[in-house]
Design a protein around this motif. Structure first.
Motif, PDB file in Angstrom:
ATOM      1  N   UNK A 166      32.798  34.166  39.021  1.00  0.00           N
ATOM      2  CA  UNK A 166      32.080  32.951  38.619  1.00  0.00           C
ATOM      3  C   UNK A 166      32.615  31.722  39.346  1.00  0.00           C
ATOM      4  N   UNK A 167      33.936  31.720  39.627  1.00  0.00           N
ATOM      5  CA  UNK A 167      34.585  30.619  40.358  1.00  0.00           C
ATOM      6  C   UNK A 167      34.290  29.262  39.716  1.00  0.00           C
ATOM      7  N   UNK A 168      34.447  29.222  38.403  1.00  0.00           N
ATOM      8  CA  UNK A 168      34.195  27.983  37.653  1.00  0.00           C
ATOM      9  C   UNK A 168      35.418  27.621  36.832  1.00  0.00           C
ATOM     10  N   UNK A 169      35.816  26.335  36.926  1.00  0.00           N
ATOM     11  CA  UNK A 169      37.002  25.892  36.210  1.00  0.00           C
ATOM     12  C   UNK A 169      36.859  26.043  34.705  1.00  0.00           C
ATOM     13  N   UNK A 170      35.687  25.717  34.153  1.00  0.00           N
ATOM     14  CA  UNK A 170      35.529  25.822  32.702  1.00  0.00           C
ATOM     15  C   UNK A 170      35.675  27.265  32.230  1.00  0.00           C
ATOM     16  N   UNK A 171      35.224  28.218  33.051  1.00  0.00           N
ATOM     17  CA  UNK A 171      35.370  29.626  32.708  1.00  0.00           C
ATOM     18  C   UNK A 171      36.832  30.067  32.769  1.00  0.00           C
ATOM     19  N   UNK A 172      37.592  29.542  33.729  1.00  0.00           N
ATOM     20  CA  UNK A 172      39.016  29.874  33.803  1.00  0.00           C
ATOM     21  C   UNK A 172      39.718  29.406  32.541  1.00  0.00           C
ATOM     22  N   UNK A 173      39.485  28.168  32.132  1.00  0.00           N
ATOM     23  CA  UNK A 173      40.107  27.663  30.901  1.00  0.00           C
ATOM     24  C   UNK A 173      39.721  28.516  29.695  1.00  0.00           C
ATOM     25  N   UNK A 174      38.434  28.843  29.592  1.00  0.00           N
ATOM     26  CA  UNK A 174      37.949  29.614  28.440  1.00  0.00           C
ATOM     27  C   UNK A 174      38.583  31.001  28.400  1.00  0.00           C
ATOM     28  N   UNK A 175      38.672  31.641  29.561  1.00  0.00           N
ATOM     29  CA  UNK A 175      39.206  33.004  29.589  1.00  0.00           C
ATOM     30  C   UNK A 175      40.725  33.019  29.407  1.00  0.00           C
ATOM     31  N   UNK A 176      41.420  31.982  29.850  1.00  0.00           N
ATOM     32  CA  UNK A 176      42.860  31.882  29.568  1.00  0.00           C
ATOM     33  C   UNK A 176      43.084  31.753  28.069  1.00  0.00           C
ATOM     34  N   UNK A 177      42.307  30.909  27.409  1.00  0.00           N
ATOM     35  CA  UNK A 177      42.434  30.738  25.955  1.00  0.00           C
ATOM     36  C   UNK A 177      42.151  32.048  25.231  1.00  0.00           C
ATOM     37  N   UNK A 178      41.114  32.736  25.658  1.00  0.00           N
ATOM     38  CA  UNK A 178      40.771  34.029  25.058  1.00  0.00           C
ATOM     39  C   UNK A 178      41.899  35.043  25.264  1.00  0.00           C
ATOM     40  N   UNK A 179      42.484  35.053  26.460  1.00  0.00           N
ATOM     41  CA  UNK A 179      43.591  35.968  26.742  1.00  0.00           C
ATOM     42  C   UNK A 179      44.790  35.672  25.842  1.00  0.00           C
ATOM     43  N   UNK A 353      32.949  43.691  41.045  1.00  0.00           N
ATOM     44  CA  UNK A 353      33.143  42.739  42.141  1.00  0.00           C
ATOM     45  C   UNK A 353      34.254  43.279  43.037  1.00  0.00           C
ATOM     46  N   UNK A 354      33.995  43.309  44.332  1.00  0.00           N
ATOM     47  CA  UNK A 354      35.002  43.706  45.326  1.00  0.00           C
ATOM     48  C   UNK A 354      35.265  42.514  46.230  1.00  0.00           C
ATOM     49  N   UNK A 355      36.532  42.124  46.337  1.00  0.00           N
ATOM     50  CA  UNK A 355      36.948  41.038  47.218  1.00  0.00           C
ATOM     51  C   UNK A 355      37.749  41.644  48.359  1.00  0.00           C
ATOM     52  N   UNK A 356      37.346  41.331  49.585  1.00  0.00           N
ATOM     53  CA  UNK A 356      37.968  41.925  50.773  1.00  0.00           C
ATOM     54  C   UNK A 356      38.507  40.829  51.684  1.00  0.00           C
ATOM     55  N   UNK A 357      39.769  40.935  52.041  1.00  0.00           N
ATOM     56  CA  UNK A 357      40.415  39.975  52.946  1.00  0.00           C
ATOM     57  C   UNK A 357      40.631  40.642  54.297  1.00  0.00           C
ATOM     58  N   UNK A 370      40.464  43.964  46.547  1.00  0.00           N
ATOM     59  CA  UNK A 370      40.651  43.871  45.094  1.00  0.00           C
ATOM     60  C   UNK A 370      39.333  44.206  44.413  1.00  0.00           C
ATOM     61  N   UNK A 371      39.366  45.200  43.529  1.00  0.00           N
ATOM     62  CA  UNK A 371      38.196  45.658  42.783  1.00  0.00           C
ATOM     63  C   UNK A 371      38.344  45.230  41.330  1.00  0.00           C
ATOM     64  N   UNK A 372      37.297  44.609  40.767  1.00  0.00           N
ATOM     65  CA  UNK A 372      37.359  44.132  39.385  1.00  0.00           C
ATOM     66  C   UNK A 372      36.078  44.535  38.670  1.00  0.00           C
ATOM     67  N   UNK A 373      36.209  45.263  37.564  1.00  0.00           N
ATOM     68  CA  UNK A 373      35.038  45.638  36.774  1.00  0.00           C
ATOM     69  C   UNK A 373      34.536  44.436  35.997  1.00  0.00           C
ATOM     70  N   UNK A 374      33.226  44.303  35.892  1.00  0.00           N
ATOM     71  CA  UNK A 374      32.645  43.208  35.105  1.00  0.00           C
ATOM     72  C   UNK A 374      32.636  43.585  33.624  1.00  0.00           C
TER      73      UNK A 374
END
Length: 374
Positions: A166-179, A353-357, A370-374
């Protein structure tokens, strides 16, 4: 405990677990890879990925190593979504992985892309996300102008998705709180730190949390002992394959493995339900997971945060319309804009999502996936 049958199962899978063809869809011929495992503790299972080095003859330090050896500086920029990193050594490259947490500055950050920082690099921009909402000043004796440590990786799958998908700051904050809430539930107390309750980094330093994680780490680290050809691992939580990390270098993976294993344990502990029954994952599930990821829609990831690029564009447009345009001076010590030494691609499918460098200088040479399941 590590299941006693894991080694026998691993031997059988090692023969049958070829996955090289599934990776070719990413555009680079790969040597055949094999999978061994499963190796299980509680609700976390890992599978080792074996293969030959494709990145050789290159000395790569991890960000953690480089910070500890004072060979890299991560500078605070007073921009939440962009930091700058500077390699001050003259003989090594530094590998930064998306999800690396840097501690200090005006607030802790999650680095948002993979990057290689070459010797005497000057200051290079790198996108970031705040993982400590609410602080914007020096904390204790830390350095507000720079970040002094990077000892943890984003562990929770949903935090990783917020950074890489998603690459969204609000989502990062929300998911950190949830974690924090999930981890606190399974630790049996709040894991928010009084010095900064919103800090993901300080949560991951909680003494009682670390004790819970150590059981996973001690059991599963044994699977890696004595194996020189391991270039990554896949992980399953509650019987479902949740991700994988694969590198072009066994040496690089070996140095990152303790941090990656801790991150996997964080995800597993967050989702632990002792009453929940599940069918264990198999190597065949891992193969299908990785093959499906490689078929996702491919896009190139911007190596500067989109919000920063938009702001720069707006300033440029305003300057062009002004009677006496004057370009702002770049921050002191900032290197002239130049191409990053890597290219990052995202493969987005319905469930993964697969991220390839890739190394920009060596066409299609993959440094990390890096492979990440949704």
């Amino acid at each position: 405990m590590l299941r006693s049958a894991a080694l026998l199962a691993g031997l059988a899978v090692l023969v049958a677990g070829y996955i090289g063809s599934s990776l070719n869809a990413c555009g680079q011929p790969q040597p055949e890879l094999t999978i061994s495992g499963p190796f299980t503790h509680a609700n976390l299972t890992i599978f080792l990925i074996h293969g030959k080095d494709t990145v050789s003859g290159r000395k790569l330090l991890t960000l953690q190593e480089a910070l500890e050896q004072k060979k890299v500086v991560v500078h605070e920029t007073s921009n939440v979504n962009e930091l700058s990193v500077e390699n001050v050594a003259d003989d090594v490259d530094v590998f930064i992985q998306s999800g690396d947490i840097v501690k200090g500055g005006r607030q802790d950050r999650l680095l948002a892309v993979d990057m290689i920082v070459g010797p005497k690099s000057g200051k290079m921009p790198i996108p970031s996300f705040c993982c400590e909402a609410g602080r914007w000043q020096k904390r204790g004796a830390e350095n507000a102008a720079a970040f002094d440590a990077s000892v943890a990786q984003a562990g929770n799958k949903d935090v990783k998705l917020a950074v890489n998908a998603t690459r969204r700051q609000d989502q990062v904050w929300a998911k950190v709180k949830e974690a924090q809430m999930k981890l606190g539930k399974n630790v049996g107390k709040s894991v928010e730190n009084a010095a900064s309750p919103s800090s993901y980094q300080l949560t991951l330093e909680d003494k009682d949390l670390l004790e819970k994680l150590s059981a996973y780490e001690k059991a599963l680290s044994k699977a890696l002992e004595g194996k020189k050809d391991v270039i990554g691992f896949a992980l399953a939580v509650n019987g479902k394959v949740e991700g994988a990390e694969v590198y072009g270098s066994a040496d690089l993976f070996a140095k990152l493995a303790p941090k990656l294993l801790k991150a996997a344990a964080i995800d597993a502990l967050s989702e632990l339900d002792k009453e929940k029954k599940f069918e264990p994952a198999t190597a065949e599930h891992v193969k299908k997971f990785m093959a499906a990821a490689a078929q996702g829609k491919k896009t190139e990831v911007a190596l500067r945060h989109e919000a920063n690029r938009d702001a720069q564009s707006n300033r440029a447009n305003q300057a062009a319309q002004a009677p006496t345009p004057q370009a702002p001076a770049p921050p002191a010590g900032t290197a002239p804009a130049k191409q990053a030494p890597v290219r990052v691609f995202q493969y987005d499918s319905e469930k993964i999502v697969l991220i390839e460098c890739q190394d920009r200088a060596k066409e299609r040479l993959v440094i990390h996936r890096s492979y990440i399941a949704k």
